[in-house]
Design a protein around this motif. Structure first.
Motif, PDB file in Angstrom:
ATOM      1  N   ARG A  11      -2.210  -1.175 -10.726  1.00 55.03           N
ATOM      2  CA  ARG A  11      -1.796   0.166 -10.329  1.00 55.03           C
ATOM      3  C   ARG A  11      -2.590   0.546  -9.073  1.00 55.03           C
ATOM      4  O   ARG A  11      -3.685   0.039  -8.838  1.00 55.03           O
ATOM      5  CB  ARG A  11      -2.098   1.194 -11.419  1.00 55.03           C
ATOM      6  CG  ARG A  11      -1.449   0.916 -12.752  1.00 55.03           C
ATOM      7  CD  ARG A  11      -0.016   1.422 -12.761  1.00 55.03           C
ATOM      8  NE  ARG A  11       0.577   1.274 -14.067  1.00 55.03           N
ATOM      9  CZ  ARG A  11       1.386   0.282 -14.417  1.00 55.03           C
ATOM     10  NH1 ARG A  11       1.657  -0.668 -13.558  1.00 55.03           N
ATOM     11  NH2 ARG A  11       1.902   0.231 -15.622  1.00 55.03           N
ATOM     12  N   THR A  12      -2.039   1.468  -8.306  1.00 58.40           N
ATOM     13  CA  THR A  12      -2.723   1.988  -7.126  1.00 58.40           C
ATOM     14  C   THR A  12      -2.880   3.487  -7.296  1.00 58.40           C
ATOM     15  O   THR A  12      -1.937   4.174  -7.675  1.00 58.40           O
ATOM     16  CB  THR A  12      -1.915   1.692  -5.854  1.00 58.40           C
ATOM     17  OG1 THR A  12      -1.701   0.283  -5.771  1.00 58.40           O
ATOM     18  CG2 THR A  12      -2.663   2.147  -4.622  1.00 58.40           C
ATOM     19  N   GLY A  13      -4.101   3.982  -7.051  1.00 59.07           N
ATOM     20  CA  GLY A  13      -4.352   5.406  -7.211  1.00 59.07           C
ATOM     21  C   GLY A  13      -5.523   5.865  -6.371  1.00 59.07           C
ATOM     22  O   GLY A  13      -6.130   5.087  -5.633  1.00 59.07           O
ATOM     23  N   LYS A  14      -5.836   7.136  -6.497  1.00 59.12           N
ATOM     24  CA  LYS A  14      -6.890   7.757  -5.701  1.00 59.12           C
ATOM     25  C   LYS A  14      -8.089   8.062  -6.595  1.00 59.12           C
ATOM     26  O   LYS A  14      -7.928   8.561  -7.705  1.00 59.12           O
ATOM     27  CB  LYS A  14      -6.370   9.037  -5.070  1.00 59.12           C
ATOM     28  CG  LYS A  14      -7.330   9.662  -4.065  1.00 59.12           C
ATOM     29  CD  LYS A  14      -6.672  10.779  -3.330  1.00 59.12           C
ATOM     30  CE  LYS A  14      -6.018  10.203  -2.100  1.00 59.12           C
ATOM     31  NZ  LYS A  14      -5.631  11.206  -1.131  1.00 59.12           N
ATOM     32  N   VAL A  26      -9.760   7.165 -11.668  1.00 59.92           N
ATOM     33  CA  VAL A  26      -8.667   6.985 -10.722  1.00 59.92           C
ATOM     34  C   VAL A  26      -7.459   7.777 -11.212  1.00 59.92           C
ATOM     35  O   VAL A  26      -7.043   7.626 -12.362  1.00 59.92           O
ATOM     36  CB  VAL A  26      -8.301   5.495 -10.584  1.00 59.92           C
ATOM     37  CG1 VAL A  26      -7.166   5.312  -9.598  1.00 59.92           C
ATOM     38  CG2 VAL A  26      -9.505   4.688 -10.159  1.00 59.92           C
ATOM     39  N   ILE A  28      -3.520   8.426 -10.986  1.00 60.49           N
ATOM     40  CA  ILE A  28      -2.303   7.734 -10.580  1.00 60.49           C
ATOM     41  C   ILE A  28      -1.147   8.709 -10.723  1.00 60.49           C
ATOM     42  O   ILE A  28      -0.904   9.232 -11.812  1.00 60.49           O
ATOM     43  CB  ILE A  28      -2.075   6.487 -11.440  1.00 60.49           C
ATOM     44  CG1 ILE A  28      -3.236   5.523 -11.250  1.00 60.49           C
ATOM     45  CG2 ILE A  28      -0.754   5.828 -11.089  1.00 60.49           C
ATOM     46  CD1 ILE A  28      -3.238   4.369 -12.188  1.00 60.49           C
ATOM     47  N   GLU A  29      -0.464   8.978  -9.618  1.00 60.08           N
ATOM     48  CA  GLU A  29       0.664   9.901  -9.620  1.00 60.08           C
ATOM     49  C   GLU A  29       1.960   9.122  -9.526  1.00 60.08           C
ATOM     50  O   GLU A  29       2.049   8.121  -8.820  1.00 60.08           O
ATOM     51  CB  GLU A  29       0.570  10.860  -8.429  1.00 60.08           C
ATOM     52  CG  GLU A  29      -0.574  11.827  -8.520  1.00 60.08           C
ATOM     53  CD  GLU A  29      -0.550  12.851  -7.398  1.00 60.08           C
ATOM     54  OE1 GLU A  29       0.055  12.554  -6.343  1.00 60.08           O
ATOM     55  OE2 GLU A  29      -1.141  13.905  -7.576  1.00 60.08           O
ATOM     56  N   ARG A  30       2.977   9.598 -10.258  1.00 67.56           N
ATOM     57  CA  ARG A  30       4.297   8.988 -10.155  1.00 67.56           C
ATOM     58  C   ARG A  30       5.349  10.073 -10.271  1.00 67.56           C
ATOM     59  O   ARG A  30       5.141  11.085 -10.935  1.00 67.56           O
ATOM     60  CB  ARG A  30       4.513   7.907 -11.199  1.00 67.56           C
ATOM     61  CG  ARG A  30       4.455   8.365 -12.619  1.00 67.56           C
ATOM     62  CD  ARG A  30       4.424   7.187 -13.585  1.00 67.56           C
ATOM     63  NE  ARG A  30       4.449   7.683 -14.945  1.00 67.56           N
ATOM     64  CZ  ARG A  30       5.491   7.619 -15.747  1.00 67.56           C
ATOM     65  NH1 ARG A  30       6.612   7.063 -15.327  1.00 67.56           N
ATOM     66  NH2 ARG A  30       5.437   8.102 -16.966  1.00 67.56           N
ATOM     67  N   THR A  44       0.747  12.874 -13.510  1.00 62.38           N
ATOM     68  CA  THR A  44      -0.541  12.310 -13.134  1.00 62.38           C
ATOM     69  C   THR A  44      -1.259  11.827 -14.378  1.00 62.38           C
ATOM     70  O   THR A  44      -1.332  12.551 -15.374  1.00 62.38           O
ATOM     71  CB  THR A  44      -1.412  13.361 -12.421  1.00 62.38           C
ATOM     72  OG1 THR A  44      -0.697  13.868 -11.298  1.00 62.38           O
ATOM     73  CG2 THR A  44      -2.718  12.753 -11.944  1.00 62.38           C
ATOM     74  N   LYS A  46      -5.057   9.884 -15.516  1.00 63.33           N
ATOM     75  CA  LYS A  46      -6.382   9.517 -15.035  1.00 63.33           C
ATOM     76  C   LYS A  46      -6.901   8.359 -15.875  1.00 63.33           C
ATOM     77  O   LYS A  46      -6.873   8.414 -17.101  1.00 63.33           O
ATOM     78  CB  LYS A  46      -7.343  10.691 -15.141  1.00 63.33           C
ATOM     79  CG  LYS A  46      -7.071  11.799 -14.174  1.00 63.33           C
ATOM     80  CD  LYS A  46      -8.217  12.773 -14.199  1.00 63.33           C
ATOM     81  CE  LYS A  46      -7.759  14.163 -13.879  1.00 63.33           C
ATOM     82  NZ  LYS A  46      -8.822  15.141 -14.087  1.00 63.33           N
ATOM     83  N   THR A  61      -8.454   5.259  -1.776  1.00 63.15           N
ATOM     84  CA  THR A  61      -7.301   4.721  -2.483  1.00 63.15           C
ATOM     85  C   THR A  61      -7.663   3.314  -2.925  1.00 63.15           C
ATOM     86  O   THR A  61      -8.069   2.486  -2.105  1.00 63.15           O
ATOM     87  CB  THR A  61      -6.063   4.686  -1.574  1.00 63.15           C
ATOM     88  OG1 THR A  61      -5.803   6.013  -1.105  1.00 63.15           O
ATOM     89  CG2 THR A  61      -4.848   4.185  -2.323  1.00 63.15           C
ATOM     90  N   LYS A  63      -6.927  -0.190  -5.700  1.00 62.66           N
ATOM     91  CA  LYS A  63      -6.014  -0.955  -6.536  1.00 62.66           C
ATOM     92  C   LYS A  63      -6.803  -1.383  -7.767  1.00 62.66           C
ATOM     93  O   LYS A  63      -7.897  -1.945  -7.633  1.00 62.66           O
ATOM     94  CB  LYS A  63      -5.507  -2.171  -5.770  1.00 62.66           C
ATOM     95  CG  LYS A  63      -4.416  -2.925  -6.445  1.00 62.66           C
ATOM     96  CD  LYS A  63      -3.934  -4.028  -5.515  1.00 62.66           C
ATOM     97  CE  LYS A  63      -2.640  -4.608  -6.009  1.00 62.66           C
ATOM     98  NZ  LYS A  63      -2.169  -5.658  -5.099  1.00 62.66           N
TER      99      LYS A  63
END
Length: 86
Positions: A11-14, A26, A28-30, A44, A46, A61, A63
């Motif tokens: 997953r990729t997130g901030k 982290v 993760i928004e979708r 979102t 976390k 950001t 991975k």
């Protein structure tokens, strides 16, 4: 002899928190479509991820990949930092 790893869920997130030692949170928004109104809604989640060298900081950001459970809440690890915060 080095073995190849199987494909892991990534997953990729901030990064939203780096206050713990060797752990980052982290977000993760979708975008999900509302079942009745058909409008896009942001969801979102976390996740806590293991960051061995404390390289990731708030705003980066990253991975992350799924791994074995490392603690009660932590079963993800930081694979790479995609983009640094300014």
């Amino acid at each position: 002899m080095a073995e190849e790893r199987n494909m892991r869920v990534t997953r990729t997130g901030k990064v939203v928190s780096d206050k713990m030692q060797k752990t980052v949170v982290v977000a993760i928004e979708r975008l999900v479509q509302h079942p009745l109104y058909k409008k896009g809604v942001m969801h979102t989640i976390k996740l806590k991820a293991h960051d061995e060298n404390n390289d990731a900081h708030v705003g980066d950001t990253v991975k992350i990949a799924q791994t074995r459970p490392l603690s009660k809440d932590k079963c993800w690890r930081v694979v790479e930092i995609v983009e640094r915060a300014k």
